[in-house]
Design an enzyme around this catalytic site. Structure first.
Site, short mmCIF file in Angstrom:
data_model
loop_
_atom_site.label_atom_id
_atom_site.label_comp_id
_atom_site.label_asym_id
_atom_site.label_seq_id
_atom_site.Cartn_x
_atom_site.Cartn_y
_atom_site.Cartn_z
N PHE A 223 -24.66 1.39 4.89
CA PHE A 223 -24.93 1.86 6.26
C PHE A 223 -23.77 1.61 7.22
O PHE A 223 -23.98 1.54 8.43
CB PHE A 223 -26.23 1.24 6.80
CG PHE A 223 -27.41 1.44 5.89
CD1 PHE A 223 -27.90 2.72 5.63
CD2 PHE A 223 -28.03 0.36 5.28
CE1 PHE A 223 -28.98 2.91 4.79
CE2 PHE A 223 -29.12 0.56 4.42
CZ PHE A 223 -29.59 1.83 4.17
N ARG A 305 -15.21 8.14 18.36
CA ARG A 305 -16.30 9.04 17.96
C ARG A 305 -17.38 9.10 19.05
O ARG A 305 -17.96 10.15 19.30
CB ARG A 305 -16.90 8.64 16.61
CG ARG A 305 -18.02 9.58 16.14
CD ARG A 305 -18.44 9.32 14.70
NE ARG A 305 -17.47 9.84 13.75
CZ ARG A 305 -17.48 11.05 13.23
NH1 ARG A 305 -18.44 11.91 13.55
NH2 ARG A 305 -16.56 11.44 12.38
N ARG A 337 -24.00 3.66 10.64
CA ARG A 337 -24.47 5.05 10.54
C ARG A 337 -24.48 5.78 11.89
O ARG A 337 -25.28 5.44 12.78
CB ARG A 337 -25.87 5.04 9.93
CG ARG A 337 -26.28 6.32 9.24
CD ARG A 337 -27.58 6.07 8.52
NE ARG A 337 -27.94 7.16 7.62
CZ ARG A 337 -28.95 7.12 6.78
NH1 ARG A 337 -29.72 6.05 6.73
NH2 ARG A 337 -29.21 8.13 5.99
N THR A 437 -12.15 10.80 12.12
CA THR A 437 -11.26 11.14 13.23
C THR A 437 -9.84 10.60 12.99
O THR A 437 -8.90 11.06 13.62
CB THR A 437 -11.79 10.62 14.57
OG1 THR A 437 -11.94 9.21 14.48
CG2 THR A 437 -13.14 11.25 14.90
N GLU A 708 -25.21 10.81 8.02
CA GLU A 708 -25.43 10.17 9.32
C GLU A 708 -26.21 11.00 10.34
O GLU A 708 -27.01 10.44 11.09
CB GLU A 708 -24.08 9.79 9.95
CG GLU A 708 -23.31 8.78 9.13
CD GLU A 708 -21.88 8.68 9.63
OE1 GLU A 708 -21.08 9.59 9.33
OE2 GLU A 708 -21.57 7.72 10.34
N1 MTE Z 1 -28.25 6.26 2.54
C1 MTE Z 1 -28.64 5.16 1.85
N2 MTE Z 1 -29.74 5.23 1.09
N3 MTE Z 1 -27.94 4.00 1.92
C2 MTE Z 1 -26.81 3.88 2.71
O1 MTE Z 1 -26.19 2.83 2.76
N4 MTE Z 1 -25.30 5.01 4.31
C3 MTE Z 1 -25.19 6.06 5.32
C4 MTE Z 1 -25.53 7.42 4.70
N5 MTE Z 1 -26.77 7.33 3.98
C5 MTE Z 1 -26.39 5.02 3.47
C6 MTE Z 1 -27.15 6.22 3.32
C7 MTE Z 1 -23.88 6.17 5.93
S1 MTE Z 1 -23.50 5.11 7.17
C8 MTE Z 1 -22.97 7.12 5.54
S2 MTE Z 1 -21.50 7.28 6.32
C9 MTE Z 1 -23.23 8.03 4.43
O2 MTE Z 1 -24.49 7.78 3.81
C10 MTE Z 1 -22.10 7.89 3.41
O3 MTE Z 1 -22.29 8.64 2.28
P1 MTE Z 1 -21.89 10.18 2.16
O4 MTE Z 1 -20.49 10.32 2.68
O5 MTE Z 1 -22.00 10.44 0.71
O6 MTE Z 1 -22.87 10.94 3.00
N1 LUZ Z 2 -15.32 5.59 9.73
C1 LUZ Z 2 -14.07 5.80 10.14
C2 LUZ Z 2 -16.30 6.41 10.12
O1 LUZ Z 2 -13.20 5.01 9.79
N2 LUZ Z 2 -13.78 6.88 10.89
C3 LUZ Z 2 -14.71 7.76 11.31
O2 LUZ Z 2 -14.39 8.74 11.99
C4 LUZ Z 2 -16.04 7.51 10.92
N3 LUZ Z 2 -17.03 8.31 11.33
C5 LUZ Z 2 -18.28 8.05 10.96
C6 LUZ Z 2 -18.54 6.95 10.17
N4 LUZ Z 2 -17.55 6.14 9.75
MO1 MOS Z 3 -21.07 5.27 7.60
S1 MOS Z 3 -21.18 4.33 9.42
O1 MOS Z 3 -19.66 6.12 7.98
O2 MOS Z 3 -20.53 4.00 6.63
#
Ligand code: MTE
Ligand code: LUZ
Ligand code: MOS
Length: 751
Positions: A223, A305, A337, A437, A708
């Site tokens: 997360f 962001r 997230r 970003t 997210e």
């Molecule tokens: N879903 C679950 N089950 N567990 C997680 O830790 N992290 C979230 C989201 N969904 C998370 C989750 C966050 S913060 C991000 S940025 C995205 O998953 C990252 O994975 P993705 O780039 O494959 O979407």
């Molecule tokens: N992490 C990061 C992030 O390093 N840059 C980003 O722009 C970003 N955006 C969403 C979640 N994590």
């Molecule tokens: Mo998610 S806050 O980009 O790990």
């Protein structure tokens, strides 16, 4: 074929409890356990540290401090996060030393026995204290456009306080370090960024990145909390293993995890909005005062962001957005997230709610009037054109499917008749920008190996944390190759297979990694087809791979045979793939450019009931319509939408992060920190994917990132609670803070 697949197998393992997390992996016999000694001062000079009681405690092997670090005592690339505090401690909970012992319990017990004295220094815990002390982390960040001095017929202003959020991943921070016979250090860590762990463990040990291998089998949730802050845990485990020559594991207790690691940024926001008689916004000034904690970590990126999401779905011709990054003596606030965007959304939606109340216009109508439209009303404040807006259609469909207008009318009647329980219903649109970003992070590599029995291994640098990345990658690989997804095994993240990977973050992993895997598969497919064309004396254009066969005219050759033939023809069955997001660019100083490849859209309508005597609230019904482009795996996307929404709901209703005036985290366990449970699920929860949506950009199979954005939909619940409060006290409703705890609701209700 009966190979192990990613999600299908994980799901079964999760449900039966068989899924292995790092703490379940058997360590070599005689492995040691590590525990941490943490600061009890928010800001102080350490005057003495007597660790002899710790060393003499039963089962203790040795104790480590900053002096034992052979290389760099830092666990961040910016360099302002010490692994062990040196003379000065900068927050209550900061790590001072580590104990290595023969059992986990012995290590945890001994860590409490140190006798430390310190002289307190002036500290800043709250945003207000940091402001008074002008304790800035960096200069303010600003986005500006247009002329803020234009005359507007109406103007209103307000302030709102938004709380932080603890990640509360099910699997806490953990790492194991295993010194290998050949001198390599192998780290198995629950991290979203294995490549950064590799670099910083190497710098800490004073060796090269090639001497360190980092593996991440899976995370029990990240997360954002393990994007940077898993590194310290891995560094300490690595140091312990290096010094003792023995395998060492560091698993934080929930308490230590909560006090040591950073959370979502909490903020105090102020807005001034100017608008005309029809509710069209002309000017918006926002100041975000952000508690960043003791070090920079990702705060600049998070605040960037946030500023880039203060427009949400609206064309705002004249704006001035500023983020003030305050350094405080608290744990270092980090990725969570949404990464600043959820906070921004709550602020702009509060401003629009205020405008709607002032003009007595229905707030849905007011929002729709301000939506991005055609040129020039398609320009974001940061100079990017919105070309893919689908919020009009989403709004129309969602208002219809949720019966918004009828229910709103019924609720008004109910509220007039019911003094103690007030209902509220609210709509909230979401536009979320996809890409890091920091443009350079938008890259990914992959390695695809075909074995001579026709099974295929896919390796990539991303981490599986429950978001279903590996299942999506298997689906993409199968589709790109023309063979069944059963053939694929997606390997656990390993820095020696795919190097220099970006963190698994920003919801971009299926986009970036999916394309990198596809790129490798295109190469392998071409090679196999060339082999077949030569063998069957057919033109290559007439050969293809589909349904697990090479197809050439009437000829059908099973994939395994094709692979065998290529091997015998001495053709490489292994390929790397690589991808970088095209077109994006962003000037971090000017805050202008095209930071995002595309936007993801969604909207929610939420209905709540508020008990005006106790301040308690309950969500009764939620309707969501969410864009995911062409969904790669609809079940996963639905899970991300439901889970993300619930996590946002927790942030905005029950989860309070509270520090004492002296900087001690008071909400340091599940007894004081309340995440939503299954009983908090809305009894009616209608989640629809916008099946008609596509991606105007050239993403893998026209999908969109979804990790997210759905968290932001929970802002609709906060707005609905304010609608309910407004039935009693319209002015109080505007300043309701987040989370909308019973205390906060009662405060907003009182005249
Ligand atoms: N879903 C679950 N089950 N567990 C997680 O830790 N992290 C979230 C989201 N969904 C998370 C989750 C966050 S913060 C991000 S940025 C995205 O998953 C990252 O994975 P993705 O780039 O494959 O979407
Ligand atoms: N992490 C990061 C992030 O390093 N840059 C980003 O722009 C970003 N955006 C969403 C979640 N994590
Ligand atoms: Mo998610 S806050 O980009 O790990």
């Amino acid at each position: 074929m009966n190979s192990i697949r990613s999600r299908s197998d994980s799901v079964r393992d999760f449900v039966t409890g068989r899924a292995q997390f790092i703490d379940d992996i058997p360590l070599p016999a005689g492995a040691f356990h590590v525990a941490l000694g943490l600061s009890e001062w928010a800001h102080a000079t350490i005057t003495s540290m007597d660790l002899s009681p710790v060393r003499q405690a039963p089962g203790v092997v040795c104790v480590l401090t900053a002096e034992d670090v052979p290389g760099n005592n830092r666990c961040s690339q910016l360099g302002d996060d010490p692994i062990f505090a040196e003379q000065i401690v900068e927050y209550n909970g900061q790590c001072l030393f580590a104990v290595i012992a023969r059992s986990h319990a012995a290590a945890e017990h001994a860590a409490q026995l140190a006798v430390i004295t310190a002289t307190p220094l002036l500290s800043a815990i709250s945003i207000d204290e940091a402001t008074l002390q002008q304790n800035r982390l960096v200069d303010p960040l600003t986005v500006q456009r247009g002329d803020m001095s234009v005359h507007t017929k109406h103007q209103v202003q307000g302030s709102i306080h938004l709380g932080g959020q603890e990640h509360f991943y099910m699997e806490g921070q953990i790492a194991a370090a295993l010194p290998e016979a050949n001198g390599e250090m192998r780290i198995v860590a629950s991290t979203q960024h294995p490549a950064e762990v590799q670099l910083l463990v190497a710098a800490m040990l004073g060796c090269d990145a090639t001497d360190v291998i980092v593996q991440c089998p899976r995370l029990g949730g990240g997360f954002g909390g393990k994007e940077t802050q898993a590194t310290q845990i891995a560094c300490i485990a690595g140091l312990a293993a290096s010094i003792t020559g023995n395998a060492c594991k560091l698993r934080l207790s929930r308490h230590d995890d909560m006090v040591l690691t950073g959370k979502r940024h909490d903020m105090r926001a102020h807005y001034v909005v100017g608008f005309d008689r029809d509710g069209l916004v002309s000017t918006l000034r926002v100041d975000l005062h952000v508690r960043c904690g003791f070090s920079a970590d990702l705060s600049v990126a998070v605040c960037t962001r946030a500023l880039l999401h203060l427009d949400n779905a609206y064309y705002l011709p004249n704006i001035s957005f500023t983020a003030h990054l305050w350094r405080t003596n608290t744990s270092s606030a980090t990725a969570f997230r949404g990464f600043g965007a959820p906070q921004a959304l709550l602020v702009v939606e509060s401003a629009l709610l205020h405008v709607a109340r002032e003009l007595q216009i229905d707030s849905v109508e007011l929002r729709a009037r301000n939506f991005y439209r055609s040129a020039p009303a398609d320009q974001t404040p940061y100079g990017m054109t919105v070309t893919d807006n689908i919020l009009q259609r989403i709004t129309t469909e969602l208002l219809h499917s949720s019966a918004y207008t009828e229910r709103r009318r019924a609720i008004a009647l109910m509220n007039a008749a019911q003094p103690a329980i007030k209902r509220g219903i609210a709509f909230c649109p979401v536009k979320f920008g996809i890409s890091f970003t920091q443009t350079h992070l938008n890259q990914a590599g992959a390695l695809v190996n075909i074995y001579t029995d026709g099974s295929i291994q896919v390796a990539h640098g991303g981490t599986e944390m429950g978001q279903g990345l590996n299942e999506k990658i298997a689906a993409i690989a199968a589709r790109a190759f023309g063979v069944s997804s059963q053939r694929f095994r997606v390997a656990a993240a390993d820095t020696s297979r795919v190097p220099n990977a970006s963190p698994t973050a920003a919801s971009v992993s299926s986009d970036l990694i999916g394309r990198a895997v596809e790129n490798a598969i295109v190469k392998l497919r071409e090679r196999l087809i060339r082999v077949a064309a030569l063998h069957h004396e057919m033109p290559e254009e007439l050969c293809t791979i589909e349904d697990d066969c090479l197809v050439a005219g009437n000829l059908h050759v099973p994939f395994d045979q094709l692979v065998r033939r290529a091997y015998e023809a001495r053709v490489s069955l292994s390929a790397t793939g690589y991808y970088t997001t095209p077109e994006i660019h962003f000037d971090n100083k000017a805050m202008q450019g095209q930071p995002f490849y595309y936007f993801v859209y969604g909207a929610a309508v939420s209905e709540v009931a508020v008990d005006v005597l106790t301040g308690e609230s309950r969500v009764l019904r939620v309707d969501i319509l969410q864009d995911v482009g062409h969904s790669l795996v609809p079940d996963i996307d639905r899970g991300q939408i439901e889970g993300g929404f619930m996590q946002g709901l927790g942030w905005l209703t029950t989860e309070s992060v509270v520090w004492s005036e002296t900087g001690r985290l008071l909400t340091d366990g599940p007894d004081t920190y309340k995440i939503p449970t299954s009983s908090d699920m809305p009894p009616t929860f209608n989640v629809q994917l916008a099946g008609w949506s596509t991606n105007k950009r050239d993403t893998v199979f026209l999908s969109k990132g979804i990790g997210e954005p759905p968290l932001l939909l929970a802002v609709s619940v906060h707005l609905a609670i304010r609608e309910a409060i407004a039935a009693v006290n319209p002015a109080g409703a505007l300043s309701l803070s987040a989370p909308a705890s019973p205390e906060a609701v009662l405060h907003a209700l009182s005249p």
